[in-house]
Design a protein around this motif. Structure first.
Motif, short mmCIF file in Angstrom:
data_model
loop_
_atom_site.label_atom_id
_atom_site.label_comp_id
_atom_site.label_asym_id
_atom_site.label_seq_id
_atom_site.Cartn_x
_atom_site.Cartn_y
_atom_site.Cartn_z
N TRP A 459 0.82 -1.20 0.00
CA TRP A 459 0.00 0.00 0.00
C TRP A 459 0.87 1.27 0.00
O TRP A 459 0.52 2.26 -0.65
CB TRP A 459 -0.95 -0.02 1.19
N TYR A 467 3.17 0.91 -8.93
CA TYR A 467 2.04 -0.02 -8.99
C TYR A 467 2.50 -1.47 -9.17
O TYR A 467 1.90 -2.40 -8.59
CB TYR A 467 1.09 0.37 -10.10
N PHE A 488 -9.57 -5.22 -1.26
CA PHE A 488 -9.85 -3.85 -1.71
C PHE A 488 -8.59 -3.21 -2.30
O PHE A 488 -8.64 -2.55 -3.35
CB PHE A 488 -10.37 -3.01 -0.55
N HIS A 489 -7.47 -3.39 -1.65
CA HIS A 489 -6.22 -2.82 -2.15
C HIS A 489 -5.85 -3.39 -3.51
O HIS A 489 -5.39 -2.65 -4.41
CB HIS A 489 -5.08 -3.10 -1.15
N GLU A 492 -7.87 -1.64 -6.09
CA GLU A 492 -7.34 -0.30 -6.36
C GLU A 492 -6.10 -0.36 -7.25
O GLU A 492 -5.93 0.46 -8.17
CB GLU A 492 -7.01 0.41 -5.04
N SER A 495 -7.01 -1.32 -10.79
CA SER A 495 -7.66 -0.16 -11.44
C SER A 495 -6.62 0.85 -11.90
O SER A 495 -6.69 1.38 -13.02
CB SER A 495 -8.64 0.49 -10.47
N ALA A 496 -5.60 1.11 -11.05
CA ALA A 496 -4.55 2.06 -11.42
C ALA A 496 -3.71 1.53 -12.57
O ALA A 496 -3.15 2.31 -13.37
CB ALA A 496 -3.66 2.33 -10.21
N ALA A 503 -9.84 -5.57 -11.41
CA ALA A 503 -10.15 -4.68 -10.28
C ALA A 503 -11.54 -4.98 -9.75
O ALA A 503 -11.76 -5.08 -8.53
CB ALA A 503 -10.04 -3.23 -10.72
N TRP A 507 -12.73 -6.12 -5.97
CA TRP A 507 -13.64 -5.29 -5.19
C TRP A 507 -14.84 -6.11 -4.72
O TRP A 507 -15.29 -5.97 -3.58
CB TRP A 507 -14.11 -4.10 -6.03
N ALA A 519 -14.98 -0.85 -0.86
CA ALA A 519 -15.15 -1.32 -2.23
C ALA A 519 -16.61 -1.37 -2.63
O ALA A 519 -16.92 -1.49 -3.83
CB ALA A 519 -14.54 -2.71 -2.38
N ARG A 522 -17.55 0.88 -5.27
CA ARG A 522 -16.97 0.59 -6.59
C ARG A 522 -17.81 -0.42 -7.38
O ARG A 522 -17.73 -0.47 -8.59
CB ARG A 522 -15.57 0.00 -6.43
#
Length: 529
Positions: A459, A467, A488-489, A492, A495-496, A503, A507, A519, A522
């Motif tokens: 994180w 990433y 959840f991480h 994220e 998604s990035a 992703a 979620w 999440a 999302r």
């Protein structure tokens, strides 16, 4: 067992002490001049004329002179290696004096010259067959000369004469021990316990043997020795304690409990024994019995806060409110001791009551400062400042949280939870990321298989824009445990990375594990226009 010379109740003849040397010297001079009746000196003789000494008188005079020399040297140099040789010259000058033979043998033995003592002692025993002291010394001389069979014969002969004296029993037991015949030695010592008038020396030997066995890794034999003493001295607390330890090391739990209960009865004012009994009851999965023993410990005259804390920790498993009441009693009973307040804060923190936990830790820190004359003590428990900081963070006081967590790290860098906690707090706030990365890496280096630590490191890397590095760390964490926050991480991070399908998968996984997950926003379906 090494042959040793020791003062025996059998000794009826002893050498004259060195402290009487001056007096003896005067007596000896008189004895030399007045040894025999002489013909009166003629009136017209020369004043300093003396009649010549006979052969016997001369030998006696020489023997006495040699013995005087021995006494003088013994007083000045009691460890001198010359002492036996001087006594030998004394014996050669007057071999008919039995005391000289006995003292020479003793001197040889004391100076480790057992083989030289044997001939004179054998002769003395032949001349004086009824002397127990000579027979005992001869056994010692045989033993020191490695003539163990002859030593046994002497001791057994002595045993027949003096069955109520412990000396021969102890020497025979020692010979068996030197040959690793423990059972034979114990049988001889047990025989002595049933026969001798005063068994104290036998019991002392059993106690010494028990301690040797305990040190050498033979606790079952140590327990056997200590039990012999405890059977005859049931109120001997020191021996009871050694017996308890030997049974514990030997894995004899029932015997350990029995001895601990005996100690609790012998020493009712001590909290030590009920505390140990409580620990053993906990190990045996009997919390009710453990609680009873801990409660008894709190009533002991020497009880301190630790007895109350153990009772409270046990109660917290089933009745947290009762545990807190116990700790409150301890806080009131020991107002200067910070430990009950620390324990209360830890229980409140574990129960997700951070505000109350912080208040308890405030009280503990006040005790610490008072005890240190205004200077804060760094620790009682290594986790104290970690718990304190975490409670402050959860109570909405981030500045105090960072202060106490950093203090925890400065005092105990091995508390990796503090490294991880601070790194995650900073990552969540997106601040101090360089320091957060350092802390997170230190935590992972200490515990590379911790899913929580791997997730924190990932994180922090995500917040710093790495990433790919973040994905590697958080994936490793997800492989170890199923956790909503980790899922959840991952969502994220994917998604990035521009991978929306993956992703969304993560979620959804996060929401499945915890419907309150962030999440949820999302994966909610969008409203139709």
């Amino acid at each position: 067992m090494r042959a040793a010379i020791r003062t025996s109740s059998l000794f009826s003849v002893r050498p004259v002490s060195a402290g009487r040397t001056i007096l003896l010297s005067g007596v000896l001079l008189v004895a030399v001049s007045c040894a025999t009746v002489r013909t009166p000196v003629p009136d017209d003789a020369v004043p300093d004329w003396r009649p010549p000494l006979s052969g016997g008188e001369a030998r006696q005079a020489e023997a006495l002179a040699r013995y005087s020399q021995f006494l003088l040297l013994q007083a000045d140099q009691p460890d001198s290696s010359r002492l036996p040789d001087i006594l030998r010259q004394t014996v050669l000058a007057d071999p008919a004096m039995p005391a000289f033979q006995l003292w020479l043998a003793q001197s040889y033995l004391l100076h480790g010259r057992s083989a030289e003592a044997v001939p004179g002692l054998e002769e003395s025993v032949r001349r004086y067959p009824d002397s127990d002291a000579l027979l005992y010394l001869l056994g010692l001389a045989y033993e020191g000369s490695a003539r163990l069979s002859d030593a046994r014969k002497s001791y057994r002969q002595l045993l027949k004469r003096t069955p109520r004296q412990p000396d021969a029993y102890i020497r025979l037991a020692g010979l068996s021990l030197s040959e690793n015949k423990d059972e034979d030695a114990f049988a001889m010592l047990d025989q002595a316990l049933g026969a001798v008038e005063d068994p104290m020396s036998v019991l002392l030997l059993y106690d010494q043997l028990g301690q040797q066995y305990l040190v050498s890794g033979k606790p079952w034999l140590a327990a056997l020795c200590f039990s012999r003493v405890a059977d005859r001295q049931p109120d001997n607390r020191a021996v009871r304690e050694r017996l308890m330890k030997s049974r514990l090391v030997a894995g004899d739990r029932s015997g350990t409990l029995r001895e601990l209960r005996a100690l609790a009865e012998i020493d009712p004012g001590s909290s030590r024994w009920p505390l140990l009994l409580g620990e053993l009851a906990e190990e045996q999965k009997d919390p009710a019995l453990a609680a009873d023993w801990y409660a008894k410990a709190t009533r002991a005259s020497d009880a301190d806060a630790s007895a109350w804390i153990r009772l409270a920790l046990l109660q917290s498993r089933t009745d947290p409110s009762k545990a807190m009441a116990t700790l409150q009693q301890a806080i009131e009973k020991y107002p200067r001791d910070p430990q009950p307040a620390i324990a209360a804060g830890a229980l409140l923190f574990a129960a997700d009551r951070p505000v109350e936990a912080m208040a308890a830790f405030d009280q503990a820190e006040a005790c610490l400062k008072a005890a240190a004359s205004g200077k804060a003590i760094g620790f009682l428990s290594p986790y104290f400042y970690f718990w304190y900081g975490a409670a402050c963070d959860q109570a909405g006081q981030p500045e105090r949280a960072e202060l106490y967590l950093e203090r925890s790290l400065s005092l105990f860098p091995e508390i990796t939870e503090a490294f991880n906690y601070l790194a995650y707090v900073w990552a969540q706030k997106n601040v101090n990321l360089d320091k957060a990365l350092t802390y997170a890496r230190q935590a992972v280096a200490a515990k590379p298989d911790s899913a929580a630590y791997l997730d924190t490191l990932g994180w922090v890397l995500f917040r710093k824009g790495d990433y790919a590095g973040a994905l590697a760390q958080v994936r490793a964490a997800a492989a170890l445990v199923e956790d909503s926050e980790i899922a959840f991480h991952l969502g994220e991070i994917f998604s990035a990375l521009g991978r929306p399908d993956e992703a969304l998968t993560w979620w959804r996984k996060s929401v499945e594990l915890d419907s309150a997950s962030p999440a949820a926003g999302r994966v909610m379906p969008r409203a139709k226009p």
